[in-house]
Design a protein around this motif. Structure first.
Motif, PDB file in Angstrom:
ATOM      1  N   GLU A 135      12.848   6.448  -0.580  1.00 29.47           N
ATOM      2  CA  GLU A 135      11.503   5.893  -0.386  1.00 29.47           C
ATOM      3  C   GLU A 135      10.967   5.557  -1.766  1.00 29.47           C
ATOM      4  O   GLU A 135      11.284   6.261  -2.732  1.00 29.47           O
ATOM      5  CB  GLU A 135      10.598   6.912   0.297  1.00 29.47           C
ATOM      6  N   GLU A 151       7.433   3.781  -4.147  1.00 29.70           N
ATOM      7  CA  GLU A 151       6.090   3.218  -4.296  1.00 29.70           C
ATOM      8  C   GLU A 151       6.074   2.370  -5.554  1.00 29.70           C
ATOM      9  O   GLU A 151       6.755   2.691  -6.526  1.00 29.70           O
ATOM     10  CB  GLU A 151       5.046   4.321  -4.494  1.00 29.70           C
ATOM     11  N   TYR A 173      -1.631   4.473   7.745  1.00 28.61           N
ATOM     12  CA  TYR A 173      -1.806   3.951   6.389  1.00 28.61           C
ATOM     13  C   TYR A 173      -1.631   2.443   6.425  1.00 28.61           C
ATOM     14  O   TYR A 173      -1.231   1.879   7.437  1.00 28.61           O
ATOM     15  CB  TYR A 173      -0.817   4.582   5.407  1.00 28.61           C
ATOM     16  N   PRO A 220       0.234  -0.889   4.231  1.00 26.29           N
ATOM     17  CA  PRO A 220       1.377  -1.073   3.341  1.00 26.29           C
ATOM     18  C   PRO A 220       1.021  -1.228   1.865  1.00 26.29           C
ATOM     19  O   PRO A 220       1.776  -0.800   1.002  1.00 26.29           O
ATOM     20  CB  PRO A 220       2.056  -2.334   3.867  1.00 26.29           C
ATOM     21  N   ALA A 221      -0.148  -1.833   1.568  1.00 25.59           N
ATOM     22  CA  ALA A 221      -0.541  -2.042   0.170  1.00 25.59           C
ATOM     23  C   ALA A 221      -2.056  -2.175   0.096  1.00 25.59           C
ATOM     24  O   ALA A 221      -2.700  -2.638   1.045  1.00 25.59           O
ATOM     25  CB  ALA A 221       0.134  -3.287  -0.405  1.00 25.59           C
ATOM     26  N   LEU A 222      -2.590  -1.807  -1.075  1.00 27.32           N
ATOM     27  CA  LEU A 222      -4.033  -1.828  -1.300  1.00 27.32           C
ATOM     28  C   LEU A 222      -4.312  -2.348  -2.698  1.00 27.32           C
ATOM     29  O   LEU A 222      -3.651  -1.932  -3.657  1.00 27.32           O
ATOM     30  CB  LEU A 222      -4.583  -0.410  -1.163  1.00 27.32           C
ATOM     31  N   PRO A 251       3.760  -0.043   9.391  1.00 25.91           N
ATOM     32  CA  PRO A 251       3.557   1.371   9.043  1.00 25.91           C
ATOM     33  C   PRO A 251       4.070   2.290  10.152  1.00 25.91           C
ATOM     34  O   PRO A 251       3.961   1.958  11.335  1.00 25.91           O
ATOM     35  CB  PRO A 251       2.037   1.484   8.897  1.00 25.91           C
ATOM     36  N   ALA A 267       8.639  -3.409  -0.710  1.00 21.28           N
ATOM     37  CA  ALA A 267       7.409  -3.201  -1.476  1.00 21.28           C
ATOM     38  C   ALA A 267       6.860  -4.533  -1.984  1.00 21.28           C
ATOM     39  O   ALA A 267       5.646  -4.769  -1.939  1.00 21.28           O
ATOM     40  CB  ALA A 267       7.658  -2.239  -2.638  1.00 21.28           C
ATOM     41  N   THR A 299       1.328   0.208  -3.588  1.00 19.67           N
ATOM     42  CA  THR A 299       1.997   0.175  -2.285  1.00 19.67           C
ATOM     43  C   THR A 299       2.077   1.589  -1.737  1.00 19.67           C
ATOM     44  O   THR A 299       2.155   2.567  -2.484  1.00 19.67           O
ATOM     45  CB  THR A 299       3.417  -0.413  -2.344  1.00 19.67           C
ATOM     46  N   SER A 300       2.068   1.672  -0.431  1.00 18.99           N
ATOM     47  CA  SER A 300       2.406   2.924   0.231  1.00 18.99           C
ATOM     48  C   SER A 300       3.900   3.127   0.064  1.00 18.99           C
ATOM     49  O   SER A 300       4.624   2.205  -0.332  1.00 18.99           O
ATOM     50  CB  SER A 300       2.053   2.842   1.717  1.00 18.99           C
ATOM     51  N   GLY A 301       4.376   4.301   0.382  1.00 20.03           N
ATOM     52  CA  GLY A 301       5.817   4.550   0.314  1.00 20.03           C
ATOM     53  C   GLY A 301       6.554   3.579   1.213  1.00 20.03           C
ATOM     54  O   GLY A 301       6.210   3.411   2.380  1.00 20.03           O
ATOM     55  N   GLN A 302       7.552   2.925   0.657  1.00 18.14           N
ATOM     56  CA  GLN A 302       8.342   1.936   1.395  1.00 18.14           C
ATOM     57  C   GLN A 302       9.734   2.491   1.669  1.00 18.14           C
ATOM     58  O   GLN A 302      10.433   2.924   0.748  1.00 18.14           O
ATOM     59  CB  GLN A 302       8.455   0.638   0.589  1.00 18.14           C
TER      60      GLN A 302
END
Length: 153
Positions: free
Chosen positions: A145, A147, A25, A27-29, A21, A74, A37-40
């Motif tokens: 970017e 998600e 944040y 990377p993923a939840l 990161p 991602a 995913t968070s923005g990759q």
């Protein structure tokens, strides 16, 4: 070897390590049976291979390759929280952001780089809802970017 690992090998794709990161944040939840995913960014070994805006410093074809790399990043984040991409039952949604020169209107074609590789890897389960949004600037001056929202069992 898993089915998805075999498919990746057939395609000549090696998933990267999960990108570190660049802010506060993860990377993923996982929530229920979904991974968000968070923005990759299109990081390759911790470095952006290109910076700038599509339609100016970055070509549409280069942007498409960068979007593909975002998707692979991602998927690495998804795998890190569910253990195996064989658990993926559907790519639900892809949201792609394209840093765009004001005259650039090819955002959908750029984000096809991500959509195409998801389809190659997952077949029908890789077909997804999608947004392709032009923006003025992205973190670290990244051109692209994205998600993902992924369903898994």
């Amino acid at each position: 070897m898993s089915t998805i690992d075999e498919r990746l090998a057939e395609l000549g794709i090696t998933l990267p390590a999960v990108a570190a990161p660049v802010a506060a944040y993860i990377p993923a939840l996982v929530s229920g049976n979904l991974v968000f995913t968070s923005g990759q960014l299109p990081m390759v070994e911790g470095v952006l291979p290109a910076t700038g805006k599509l339609g100016a410093a970055v070509s549409a074809e280069e942007g498409k390759e960068l979007a593909r790399q975002c998707a692979l990043n991602a998927l690495a984040a998804v795998e890190s929280v569910i253990g195996s991409l064989d658990r993926v039952t559907r790519i639900v949604k892809l949201v792609g952001f394209v840093a765009s020169d004001p005259s650039f209107t090819g955002q959908p074609g750029v984000i096809n780089g991500a959509s195409d590789v998801l389809g190659e890897i997952f077949g029908d389960a890789g077909v997804h809802a999608r947004s392709a949004v032009g923006v003025s600037v992205l973190p670290l001056d990244s051109p692209v970017e994205l998600e993902l929202i992924v369903e898994f069992a």
